[in-house]
Design a protein around this motif. Structure first.
Motif: not given
Lengths: 383, 93
Positions: A245-255
């Motif tokens: 999950a922690l790795g997957a979340m980075s697909k969403a970028g930072t907005s």
């Protein structure tokens, strides 16, 4: 920043210009496939079940089929149904988009051969009409991208997901929409993602979706271990769902997170959204495509070949072994992030440029090889 | 050369970005420097411990808890499903 796309009557913009041949229920699939096979540029959108589904499940089935038809990559629709009442349930959810819609009901036209013949004539005419349309210059505000991962491993969190996240940030910066999905793949990361919500209400809505689903799993005495991470995720070094999950979340970028969507629901405003979907790729891709994503950036570590039928799917990998051995199914290589320590902004910037190229017509592996599938999620029994 | 990336200063594991054999020294990159002698063959993309852990300790990656040690873990040990358990969506407990 802009791309070239096909303007639709409702103001949406297609990245592709297909006739969608769409089944209303599973017993229509043979006609749907025969029609799509006979017409160059027609896409078969098949489905399982529908007949005998109940309540919320039936609404999801109708809404998702209609959402796939409304997706702007579809120029015109041939709806293949069995009988007129059920067909109208789907058709009535499509009409507002203003695209050409033809209906074939197998019972009314006299069986599969007649239905196929009529469907082919409709699809052929609609395809010739659609082909007269030209791509025009379009702003990023007309772009909705989905971000997905499948066949993940530890390289996903290090390279391909953050690169996709960088590209997603560029789409949001340009006024476009981004949708991340896969509810269970936030278990262990949801607190960080909720902090990014634009308002407390949106953050709470997101937490309710994720934690509510986890409670459902717990209440049934199920153990997510063994299902997620999957056996191939584990082979790829992912130990727990939290790590994934922690790795997957980075697909969403930072907005900031601006909205939470139901399965197959379309985002209504610019910015980053979360859609509640099951984790398996085909169900998730189908929900994203029904929600209007024209393009999906799909990160893979150990290799997952599948794409959406309706939404152009672009595969990104940062695993040097997969890029070498699974190359037929990979569109974009970001392994230099791990191998040479290339900054994410560099790999992500290249990926964003390529994304706009694909948006403007460059084909992906999933499209060229026709590695595409549709599956609408279901949550209840049939009658 | 065998390389391992540490993603956050608080992490107690590193991710191997080269396939590694038991006994080799993995050079740490990212948020930690130095080297770790590996106590097992570790596949590409898998994790090794950079700090000694006791059974029950939190495993930290990205600076976040990714699970709990189910056994004592020495520096250089392979850290994976055989000695770590997930804490989330565990309706079995």
């Amino acid at each position: 920043m802009s791309f070239l796309g096909y303007e639709r009557p409702d103001g949406q913009v297609g990245l592709r210009n297909h006739v969608g041949v769409i089944s209303v229920m599973d017993n229509c699939n043979p006609v749907t496939r025969a029609v799509a096979n006979a017409v160059e540029g027609a896409l078969p959108v098949t489905t399982l079940f529908v007949r005998g589904q109940l309540g919320r499940d039936l609404d999801i089935a109708y809404d998702t089929l209609a959402g796939l038809a409304r997706n702007p990559n579809i120029a015109a629709i041939v709806l293949i149904g069995l009988e007129p009442v059920t067909t109208e349930e789907v058709a009535s959810r499509i009409r507002s988009c203003g695209k050409p819609l033809e209906i074939v009901n197998i019972q009314l036209v006299g069986g599969t051969i007649e239905a196929t013949a009529l469907g082919v004539r409709h699809a052929a005419r609609l395809m010739r009409e659609a082909s007269r349309q030209k791509r025009t210059n379009q702003p990023l505000t007309k772009l909705t991208i989905g971000v997905e991962c499948g066949g993940s491993d530890t390289t996903s969190g290090l390279a391909s997901n953050p690169s996709i996240g960088f590209a997603a940030d560029q789409v949001v910066a340009g006024g476009g929409k981004v949708v991340i999905s896969e509810t269970s793949e936030f278990f262990g990361a949801e607190h960080l993602f909720a902090e990014r919500a634009e308002t407390e209400a949106v953050g709470q809505q997101f937490l309710d979706a994720v934690l509510g689903f986890e409670e459902e799993v717990m209440a049934r005495g199920l153990d997510l271990r063994g299902a997620n991470p999957s056996k191939d995720n584990i082979r790829g070094g992912l130990t727990t769902i939290e790590e994934k999950a922690l790795g997957a979340m980075s697909k969403a970028g930072t907005s900031p997170l601006v909205g939470v969507l139901k399965y197959g629901e379309a985002p209504m405003k610019a910015g980053l959204h979360f859609m509640a979907t099951p984790a398996p790729a085909v169900e998730s891709l189908t929900g994203l495509a029904a929600g209007g994503c024209q393009l999906i950036l799909f990160s893979t570590g150990v290799g997952n070949p599948i794409g959406s039928v309706v939404a152009t799917t672009l595969k990104v990998s940062g695993n040097r072994n997969t890029v070498a051995t699974f190359s037929d199914n990979i569109d974009f290589d970001v392994s230099d992030v791990i191998e040479n320590g290339s900054p994410i902004r560099e790999a992500g910037g290249r990926l964003f440029d390529f994304t706009l190229e694909v948006a403007s017509g460059a084909l992906t592996s999933s499209e060229v090889l026709d590695v595409r599938e549709t599956a609408i999620s279901r949550f209840e029994p049939s009658m | 050369m065998t390389r391992a990336i540490v993603l956050h200063p608080n992490d107690n594991v590193a991710t191997l970005i080269d396939e590694a054999a038991k006994g080799v020294s993995a050079e740490l990159r990212g948020e930690r420097t130095g080297a770790v002698e590996l106590r097992a063959d570790i596949p590409y993309g898998h994790k090794c411990a950079v700090i000694a852990l006791s059974s029950g300790d939190d495993i930290l990656k990205y600076g976040q808890v990714i699970g709990r040690a189910t056994a004592d873990i020495a520096i250089g040990d392979h850290v994976h499903t055989h000695n770590v358990e997930a804490l989330r969506a565990r309706g079995d407990r």
